[in-house]
Design an enzyme around this catalytic site. Sequence first.
Site, PDB file in Angstrom:
ATOM      1  N   TYR A 161       9.502  -4.235  13.724  1.00 25.54           N
ATOM      2  CA  TYR A 161       8.933  -2.885  13.670  1.00 25.54           C
ATOM      3  C   TYR A 161       8.692  -2.351  15.088  1.00 25.54           C
ATOM      4  O   TYR A 161       8.845  -1.162  15.343  1.00 25.54           O
ATOM      5  CB  TYR A 161       7.618  -2.882  12.876  1.00 25.54           C
ATOM      6  CG  TYR A 161       7.723  -3.514  11.495  1.00 25.54           C
ATOM      7  CD1 TYR A 161       8.861  -3.338  10.707  1.00 25.54           C
ATOM      8  CD2 TYR A 161       6.694  -4.292  10.991  1.00 25.54           C
ATOM      9  CE1 TYR A 161       8.958  -3.925   9.459  1.00 25.54           C
ATOM     10  CE2 TYR A 161       6.779  -4.874   9.731  1.00 25.54           C
ATOM     11  CZ  TYR A 161       7.911  -4.694   8.979  1.00 25.54           C
ATOM     12  OH  TYR A 161       8.018  -5.268   7.740  1.00 25.54           O
ATOM     13  N   LEU A 203       4.676  -0.072   4.593  1.00 30.59           N
ATOM     14  CA  LEU A 203       4.346  -1.501   4.598  1.00 30.59           C
ATOM     15  C   LEU A 203       3.192  -1.764   3.639  1.00 30.59           C
ATOM     16  O   LEU A 203       2.553  -0.837   3.138  1.00 30.59           O
ATOM     17  CB  LEU A 203       3.976  -1.919   6.028  1.00 30.59           C
ATOM     18  CG  LEU A 203       5.099  -1.766   7.059  1.00 30.59           C
ATOM     19  CD1 LEU A 203       4.582  -2.101   8.457  1.00 30.59           C
ATOM     20  CD2 LEU A 203       6.300  -2.638   6.704  1.00 30.59           C
ATOM     21  N   LYS A 221      -0.198   5.657   1.406  1.00 31.25           N
ATOM     22  CA  LYS A 221      -1.622   5.464   1.125  1.00 31.25           C
ATOM     23  C   LYS A 221      -1.888   3.985   0.796  1.00 31.25           C
ATOM     24  O   LYS A 221      -0.981   3.309   0.304  1.00 31.25           O
ATOM     25  CB  LYS A 221      -2.071   6.381  -0.018  1.00 31.25           C
ATOM     26  CG  LYS A 221      -1.276   6.194  -1.325  1.00 31.25           C
ATOM     27  CD  LYS A 221      -1.820   5.064  -2.143  1.00 31.25           C
ATOM     28  CE  LYS A 221      -0.936   4.662  -3.277  1.00 31.25           C
ATOM     29  NZ  LYS A 221      -1.247   3.367  -3.815  1.00 31.25           N
ATOM     30  N   HIS A 281      -0.885  -0.812   7.249  1.00 34.76           N
ATOM     31  CA  HIS A 281      -0.755   0.636   7.462  1.00 34.76           C
ATOM     32  C   HIS A 281      -1.402   1.084   8.767  1.00 34.76           C
ATOM     33  O   HIS A 281      -0.786   1.763   9.593  1.00 34.76           O
ATOM     34  CB  HIS A 281      -1.393   1.407   6.296  1.00 34.76           C
ATOM     35  CG  HIS A 281      -0.593   1.326   5.036  1.00 34.76           C
ATOM     36  ND1 HIS A 281      -0.984   1.905   3.867  1.00 34.76           N
ATOM     37  CD2 HIS A 281       0.598   0.725   4.775  1.00 34.76           C
ATOM     38  CE1 HIS A 281      -0.083   1.671   2.929  1.00 34.76           C
ATOM     39  NE2 HIS A 281       0.881   0.955   3.460  1.00 34.76           N
ATOM     40  N   ARG A 320      11.282  -7.319   9.062  1.00 36.26           N
ATOM     41  CA  ARG A 320      10.922  -8.508   9.840  1.00 36.26           C
ATOM     42  C   ARG A 320      12.135  -9.396  10.042  1.00 36.26           C
ATOM     43  O   ARG A 320      12.120 -10.282  10.892  1.00 36.26           O
ATOM     44  CB  ARG A 320       9.808  -9.278   9.125  1.00 36.26           C
ATOM     45  CG  ARG A 320       8.491  -8.526   9.092  1.00 36.26           C
ATOM     46  CD  ARG A 320       7.493  -9.222   8.207  1.00 36.26           C
ATOM     47  NE  ARG A 320       7.918  -9.210   6.810  1.00 36.26           N
ATOM     48  CZ  ARG A 320       7.301  -9.866   5.831  1.00 36.26           C
ATOM     49  NH1 ARG A 320       6.230 -10.580   6.106  1.00 36.26           N
ATOM     50  NH2 ARG A 320       7.744  -9.812   4.595  1.00 36.26           N
TER      51      ARG A 320
HETATM   52  N1  LIG Z   1       5.688   0.861  -5.149  1.00 37.79           N
HETATM   53  C1  LIG Z   1       5.194   2.012  -5.549  1.00 37.79           C
HETATM   54  O1  LIG Z   1       5.514   2.548  -6.626  1.00 37.79           O
HETATM   55  C2  LIG Z   1       4.231   2.759  -4.670  1.00 37.79           C
HETATM   56  C3  LIG Z   1       3.774   2.216  -3.465  1.00 37.79           C
HETATM   57  N2  LIG Z   1       2.917   2.919  -2.683  1.00 37.79           N
HETATM   58  C4  LIG Z   1       2.417   2.353  -1.440  1.00 37.79           C
HETATM   59  O2  LIG Z   1       3.507   2.111  -0.574  1.00 37.79           O
HETATM   60  C5  LIG Z   1       3.281   0.930   0.164  1.00 37.79           C
HETATM   61  C6  LIG Z   1       4.482   0.045   0.036  1.00 37.79           C
HETATM   62  O3  LIG Z   1       4.665  -0.282  -1.323  1.00 37.79           O
HETATM   63  P1  LIG Z   1       5.972  -1.062  -1.806  1.00 37.79           P
HETATM   64  O4  LIG Z   1       7.197  -0.349  -1.337  1.00 37.79           O
HETATM   65  O5  LIG Z   1       5.801  -1.304  -3.247  1.00 37.79           O
HETATM   66  O6  LIG Z   1       5.776  -2.408  -0.974  1.00 37.79           O
HETATM   67  P2  LIG Z   1       6.672  -3.715  -0.849  1.00 37.79           P
HETATM   68  O7  LIG Z   1       5.920  -4.851  -1.468  1.00 37.79           O
HETATM   69  O8  LIG Z   1       8.067  -3.428  -1.327  1.00 37.79           O
HETATM   70  O9  LIG Z   1       6.620  -3.960   0.722  1.00 37.79           O
HETATM   71  C7  LIG Z   1       7.281  -3.100   1.589  1.00 37.79           C
HETATM   72  C8  LIG Z   1       7.806  -3.922   2.733  1.00 37.79           C
HETATM   73  O10 LIG Z   1       6.762  -4.370   3.569  1.00 37.79           O
HETATM   74  C9  LIG Z   1       7.314  -5.366   4.415  1.00 37.79           C
HETATM   75  N3  LIG Z   1       6.300  -6.364   4.758  1.00 37.79           N
HETATM   76  C10 LIG Z   1       5.758  -6.549   5.986  1.00 37.79           C
HETATM   77  N4  LIG Z   1       4.870  -7.518   5.988  1.00 37.79           N
HETATM   78  C11 LIG Z   1       4.836  -8.003   4.725  1.00 37.79           C
HETATM   79  C12 LIG Z   1       4.119  -9.050   4.109  1.00 37.79           C
HETATM   80  N5  LIG Z   1       3.232  -9.795   4.766  1.00 37.79           N
HETATM   81  N6  LIG Z   1       4.325  -9.289   2.790  1.00 37.79           N
HETATM   82  C13 LIG Z   1       5.188  -8.535   2.089  1.00 37.79           C
HETATM   83  N7  LIG Z   1       5.919  -7.524   2.628  1.00 37.79           N
HETATM   84  C14 LIG Z   1       5.748  -7.276   3.935  1.00 37.79           C
HETATM   85  C15 LIG Z   1       8.509  -5.958   3.673  1.00 37.79           C
HETATM   86  O11 LIG Z   1       9.653  -5.635   4.425  1.00 37.79           O
HETATM   87  P3  LIG Z   1      10.356  -6.617   5.491  1.00 37.79           P
HETATM   88  O12 LIG Z   1       9.823  -8.001   5.280  1.00 37.79           O
HETATM   89  O13 LIG Z   1      11.794  -6.504   5.146  1.00 37.79           O
HETATM   90  O14 LIG Z   1      10.026  -6.086   6.839  1.00 37.79           O
HETATM   91  C16 LIG Z   1       8.521  -5.199   2.365  1.00 37.79           C
HETATM   92  O15 LIG Z   1       9.810  -4.939   1.895  1.00 37.79           O
HETATM   93  C17 LIG Z   1       1.999   0.310  -0.374  1.00 37.79           C
HETATM   94  O16 LIG Z   1       0.959   0.567   0.536  1.00 37.79           O
HETATM   95  C18 LIG Z   1       1.739   1.023  -1.681  1.00 37.79           C
HETATM   96  O17 LIG Z   1       0.362   1.210  -1.903  1.00 37.79           O
HETATM   97  C19 LIG Z   1       2.518   4.168  -3.047  1.00 37.79           C
HETATM   98  C20 LIG Z   1       2.933   4.730  -4.207  1.00 37.79           C
HETATM   99  C21 LIG Z   1       3.781   4.059  -5.117  1.00 37.79           C
HETATM  100  O1  LIG Z   2       0.741   2.001  -5.119  1.00 42.81           O
HETATM  101  C1  LIG Z   2       1.159   2.247  -6.220  1.00 42.81           C
HETATM  102  O2  LIG Z   2       2.115   1.451  -6.765  1.00 42.81           O
HETATM  103  C2  LIG Z   2       2.392   1.459  -8.135  1.00 42.81           C
HETATM  104  C3  LIG Z   2       2.250   2.830  -8.744  1.00 42.81           C
HETATM  105  O3  LIG Z   2       2.386   2.789 -10.129  1.00 42.81           O
HETATM  106  C4  LIG Z   2       0.941   3.441  -8.359  1.00 42.81           C
HETATM  107  O4  LIG Z   2       0.894   4.761  -8.842  1.00 42.81           O
HETATM  108  C5  LIG Z   2       0.746   3.486  -6.894  1.00 42.81           C
HETATM  109  O5  LIG Z   2      -0.568   3.849  -6.613  1.00 42.81           O
END
Ligand SMILES: NC(=O)C1=CN([C@@H]2O[C@H](COP(=O)(O)OP(=O)(O)OC[C@H]3O[C@@H](n4cnc5c(N)ncnc54)[C@H](OP(=O)(O)O)[C@@H]3O)[C@@H](O)[C@H]2O)C=CC1
Ligand SMILES: O=C1OC[C@@H](O)[C@H](O)[C@H]1O
Length: 109
Positions: free
Chosen positions: A52, A68, A91, A73, A31
Amino acid sequence: MASSVHAIAPDGLINPVKSHPEAVVFAVAARDKERAGAFAKKHGIAKVYGSYQELISDPEIYAIYNPLPNGLHYEWAMKALAAGNHVLVEKPAANTPGAKIQAHDPHVP
Ligand SMILES: NC(=O)C1=CN([C@@H]2O[C@H](COP(=O)(O)OP(=O)(O)OC[C@H]3O[C@@H](n4cnc5c(N)ncnc54)[C@H](OP(=O)(O)O)[C@@H]3O)[C@@H](O)[C@H]2O)C=CC1
Ligand SMILES: O=C1OC[C@@H](O)[C@H](O)[C@H]1O
């Protein structure tokens, strides 16, 4: 995207792609363009977008990865499909029971 400490994108896609000779992470969007730039520098990604929408509209992009927050999603998967991209989405694919991402092939009516 993917700027938080426990962000999944590096382990989920960016680092695995580096070990695949036929794939490249070509661009990243956030963003905020500066945040995208810092992420791109850290991970060796060539192209940077400050939204995006710009990324999914790039005709050089073949497929997008959507890591995201859950509530974004479905929206961005559908927008990316509509723009002609293949989509890999974290997911859950949607956070409402009725929503489904319809896989579609533009060559199939
Ligand atoms: N973290 C994990 O271990 C795992 C996560 N997942 C899944 O992956 C997805 C992403 O997880 P994760 O990487 O931890 O997520 P983050 O909290 O790191 O968010 C990812 C990115 O989303 C963007 N974004 C856009 N809109 C928003 C908002 N309103 N608030 C916050 N962030 C926003 C941000 O990027 P920017 O602002 O720079 O555009 C941010 O860096 C989730 O759906 C989660 O369920 C699945 C398995 C494991
Ligand atoms: O979305 C997630 O984020 C944290 C992880 O530990 C977890 O397995 C996954 O579902």
